[in-house]
Design a protein around this motif. Sequence first.
Motif, PDB file in Angstrom:
ATOM      1  N   LEU A 150     -11.965  -5.439 -10.394  1.00  0.00           N
ATOM      2  CA  LEU A 150     -12.362  -4.858  -9.113  1.00  0.00           C
ATOM      3  C   LEU A 150     -12.158  -5.871  -8.001  1.00  0.00           C
ATOM      4  N   THR A 151     -11.588  -5.408  -6.875  1.00  0.00           N
ATOM      5  CA  THR A 151     -11.326  -6.291  -5.734  1.00  0.00           C
ATOM      6  C   THR A 151     -12.269  -5.981  -4.576  1.00  0.00           C
ATOM      7  N   TYR A 152     -12.275  -6.914  -3.598  1.00  0.00           N
ATOM      8  CA  TYR A 152     -13.129  -6.749  -2.423  1.00  0.00           C
ATOM      9  C   TYR A 152     -12.664  -5.610  -1.525  1.00  0.00           C
ATOM     10  N   ASP A 153     -11.410  -5.214  -1.616  1.00  0.00           N
ATOM     11  CA  ASP A 153     -10.936  -4.110  -0.773  1.00  0.00           C
ATOM     12  C   ASP A 153     -10.921  -2.788  -1.536  1.00  0.00           C
ATOM     13  N   PHE A 154     -11.842  -2.635  -2.486  1.00  0.00           N
ATOM     14  CA  PHE A 154     -12.097  -1.373  -3.179  1.00  0.00           C
ATOM     15  C   PHE A 154     -10.874  -0.847  -3.924  1.00  0.00           C
ATOM     16  N   LYS A 155     -10.263  -1.729  -4.671  1.00  0.00           N
ATOM     17  CA  LYS A 155      -9.175  -1.349  -5.559  1.00  0.00           C
ATOM     18  C   LYS A 155      -9.459  -1.889  -6.952  1.00  0.00           C
ATOM     19  N   ILE A 156      -8.976  -1.182  -7.956  1.00  0.00           N
ATOM     20  CA  ILE A 156      -9.042  -1.667  -9.325  1.00  0.00           C
ATOM     21  C   ILE A 156      -7.632  -2.079  -9.728  1.00  0.00           C
ATOM     22  N   LEU A 157      -7.495  -3.343 -10.089  1.00  0.00           N
ATOM     23  CA  LEU A 157      -6.207  -3.875 -10.521  1.00  0.00           C
ATOM     24  C   LEU A 157      -6.128  -3.840 -12.045  1.00  0.00           C
ATOM     25  N   THR A 158      -4.965  -3.491 -12.582  1.00  0.00           N
ATOM     26  CA  THR A 158      -4.794  -3.464 -14.030  1.00  0.00           C
ATOM     27  C   THR A 158      -3.551  -4.257 -14.430  1.00  0.00           C
ATOM     28  N   VAL A 159      -3.643  -4.887 -15.607  1.00  0.00           N
ATOM     29  CA  VAL A 159      -2.501  -5.585 -16.181  1.00  0.00           C
ATOM     30  C   VAL A 159      -2.655  -5.538 -17.701  1.00  0.00           C
ATOM     31  N   CYS A 166     -17.021   4.192 -12.801  1.00  0.00           N
ATOM     32  CA  CYS A 166     -17.378   3.378 -11.636  1.00  0.00           C
ATOM     33  C   CYS A 166     -18.690   3.921 -11.075  1.00  0.00           C
ATOM     34  N   ILE A 167     -19.670   3.039 -10.911  1.00  0.00           N
ATOM     35  CA  ILE A 167     -20.982   3.426 -10.375  1.00  0.00           C
ATOM     36  C   ILE A 167     -21.190   2.674  -9.068  1.00  0.00           C
ATOM     37  N   ASN A 168     -21.468   3.398  -7.996  1.00  0.00           N
ATOM     38  CA  ASN A 168     -21.652   2.758  -6.701  1.00  0.00           C
ATOM     39  C   ASN A 168     -22.928   3.241  -6.022  1.00  0.00           C
ATOM     40  N   MET A 169     -23.483   2.381  -5.194  1.00  0.00           N
ATOM     41  CA  MET A 169     -24.638   2.753  -4.394  1.00  0.00           C
ATOM     42  C   MET A 169     -24.173   3.633  -3.239  1.00  0.00           C
ATOM     43  N   ARG A 170     -24.968   4.631  -2.899  1.00  0.00           N
ATOM     44  CA  ARG A 170     -24.599   5.544  -1.820  1.00  0.00           C
ATOM     45  C   ARG A 170     -25.011   4.995  -0.457  1.00  0.00           C
ATOM     46  N   TYR A 171     -24.359   5.524   0.538  1.00  0.00           N
ATOM     47  CA  TYR A 171     -24.728   5.210   1.927  1.00  0.00           C
ATOM     48  C   TYR A 171     -24.928   6.528   2.670  1.00  0.00           C
ATOM     49  N   PRO A 172     -26.001   6.708   3.429  1.00  0.00           N
ATOM     50  CA  PRO A 172     -27.036   5.719   3.776  1.00  0.00           C
ATOM     51  C   PRO A 172     -28.242   5.729   2.834  1.00  0.00           C
ATOM     52  N   ASP A 173     -28.269   6.613   1.827  1.00  0.00           N
ATOM     53  CA  ASP A 173     -29.412   6.700   0.903  1.00  0.00           C
ATOM     54  C   ASP A 173     -29.207   5.704  -0.236  1.00  0.00           C
ATOM     55  N   PHE A 174     -29.755   4.505  -0.092  1.00  0.00           N
ATOM     56  CA  PHE A 174     -29.534   3.449  -1.067  1.00  0.00           C
ATOM     57  C   PHE A 174     -30.333   3.644  -2.349  1.00  0.00           C
ATOM     58  N   MET A 234     -16.703   6.162  -2.436  1.00  0.00           N
ATOM     59  CA  MET A 234     -17.110   5.159  -3.415  1.00  0.00           C
ATOM     60  C   MET A 234     -17.163   3.765  -2.803  1.00  0.00           C
ATOM     61  N   CYS A 235     -16.759   3.637  -1.562  1.00  0.00           N
ATOM     62  CA  CYS A 235     -16.585   2.319  -0.935  1.00  0.00           C
ATOM     63  C   CYS A 235     -17.812   1.946  -0.115  1.00  0.00           C
ATOM     64  N   VAL A 236     -18.812   1.396  -0.764  1.00  0.00           N
ATOM     65  CA  VAL A 236     -20.013   0.893  -0.096  1.00  0.00           C
ATOM     66  C   VAL A 236     -20.074  -0.602  -0.354  1.00  0.00           C
ATOM     67  N   SER A 237     -20.284  -1.384   0.712  1.00  0.00           N
ATOM     68  CA  SER A 237     -20.257  -2.832   0.548  1.00  0.00           C
ATOM     69  C   SER A 237     -21.484  -3.482   1.167  1.00  0.00           C
ATOM     70  N   CYS A 238     -21.730  -4.704   0.726  1.00  0.00           N
ATOM     71  CA  CYS A 238     -22.782  -5.546   1.272  1.00  0.00           C
ATOM     72  C   CYS A 238     -22.102  -6.711   1.985  1.00  0.00           C
ATOM     73  N   MET A 239     -22.634  -7.129   3.125  1.00  0.00           N
ATOM     74  CA  MET A 239     -21.968  -8.131   3.950  1.00  0.00           C
ATOM     75  C   MET A 239     -21.701  -9.415   3.185  1.00  0.00           C
ATOM     76  N   TRP A 240     -22.655  -9.865   2.355  1.00  0.00           N
ATOM     77  CA  TRP A 240     -22.480 -11.162   1.695  1.00  0.00           C
ATOM     78  C   TRP A 240     -22.123 -11.040   0.212  1.00  0.00           C
ATOM     79  N   ARG A 241     -22.033  -9.794  -0.323  1.00  0.00           N
ATOM     80  CA  ARG A 241     -21.683  -9.649  -1.733  1.00  0.00           C
ATOM     81  C   ARG A 241     -20.470  -8.759  -1.973  1.00  0.00           C
ATOM     82  N   GLY A 242     -19.970  -8.136  -0.952  1.00  0.00           N
ATOM     83  CA  GLY A 242     -18.806  -7.291  -1.132  1.00  0.00           C
ATOM     84  C   GLY A 242     -19.162  -5.919  -1.686  1.00  0.00           C
ATOM     85  N   PRO A 243     -18.238  -5.286  -2.414  1.00  0.00           N
ATOM     86  CA  PRO A 243     -18.465  -3.933  -2.935  1.00  0.00           C
ATOM     87  C   PRO A 243     -19.718  -3.834  -3.789  1.00  0.00           C
ATOM     88  N   VAL A 244     -20.539  -2.835  -3.510  1.00  0.00           N
ATOM     89  CA  VAL A 244     -21.738  -2.571  -4.298  1.00  0.00           C
ATOM     90  C   VAL A 244     -21.351  -1.539  -5.350  1.00  0.00           C
TER      91      VAL A 244
END
Length: 370
Positions: free
Chosen positions: A212-221, A259-267, A237-247
Amino acid sequence: MDGCKKSATSAGADLTDDLIVEILSRLPAKSICRFKCVSRHWYGLITHPERRKKIPQTLSGFFHPSYRLWLDNEDLKVLPGFVGIMESEELPFLDSSLPFVTGYRSIIPKVCSNGLLFCLCWKVAPRDEADFVSQTQAAFLCITFSALTRPSPPHFHVFEVIHGDEDYGYIDGVNIYSSETGTWSYKGNGWGDELQLVKSRDVFLNGVMHLLTYDFKILTVDTQGKKWRTIPLLETMCVSCMWRGPVAFIGQSHGLLHCINMRYPDFSKLSVWILEDYDSGEWILKYSISTSHIFGEKNLRFEEDYALIAIHPECNLVYFAWQYEDKLMSYDMERGEICVICDIKEHLYDPFVPYLPYIPFLSDSLADQG
């Protein structure tokens, strides 16, 4: 008594081989080993190489760092600990602290996959040196540092992501180690420029590493470094925290990427997405989880107040560590059932909780050793 034995034997005789293997695939590893004694036919089914591939092992618990003190100088010592989640089932090993690994002052579990545990082992002297040691049923292997590791017995691969930019940590390429050849191979970045990885976010599925990357992509190899792919997440699915990146948290269950992500604005809500069509990259919203229902409190933050540590590989269960209450918990997404597994002995300060899901891989023990 003889009548009961005959009845049980005749009932077992009515089962097809495929049905027997399907039943065995749902049992703990040690139970499967015991069933080798039922009959010569069952022994042959369980020990046959092709049949063994159809008998996967289920999640049996979690490895974690266990903090102790040296007796001589009271320095902090770390050894692997284990929390079992299989009730009334024996642990698949004698001692989780790995007493047969000697010459180290601390043994810190780092990665666990398919029955292979990788530990960072700090030497007694010199104190600033460490080895990465991997444990299988057959042997221990010392390897150089790897940022991301996902082995697959009986042969495994080690992935080391190389960062070429010291200031921003952009990906330059990947080193891949093969236990089969005993060699490392470097592959240049096949994904694109200016990509940064989110810490502790990787899944090895179907022979492919997912990152998982900071710009909300999943890289595979793949393990050969020949097939490179980028799977974008949906905007919701793209919810981020200022100092931790993607939530977000990625894992796998039922052979599918989750993929499990926190919702916005209902955290207090988590969304569970499944990549049902892997080829097309289509994400499907499968579940909605209320964390206020699980923890009994509102406004708790993902990876601040609690951490999601695993998805069960075969059931619709997710596992949480609740930092403030020091509890390890499971949640059934189908039934809405909550279970407190145990109290966590060591208080957790890190946002990325060092609890590693352990799935035994006992192909060697199931094989014919005679």
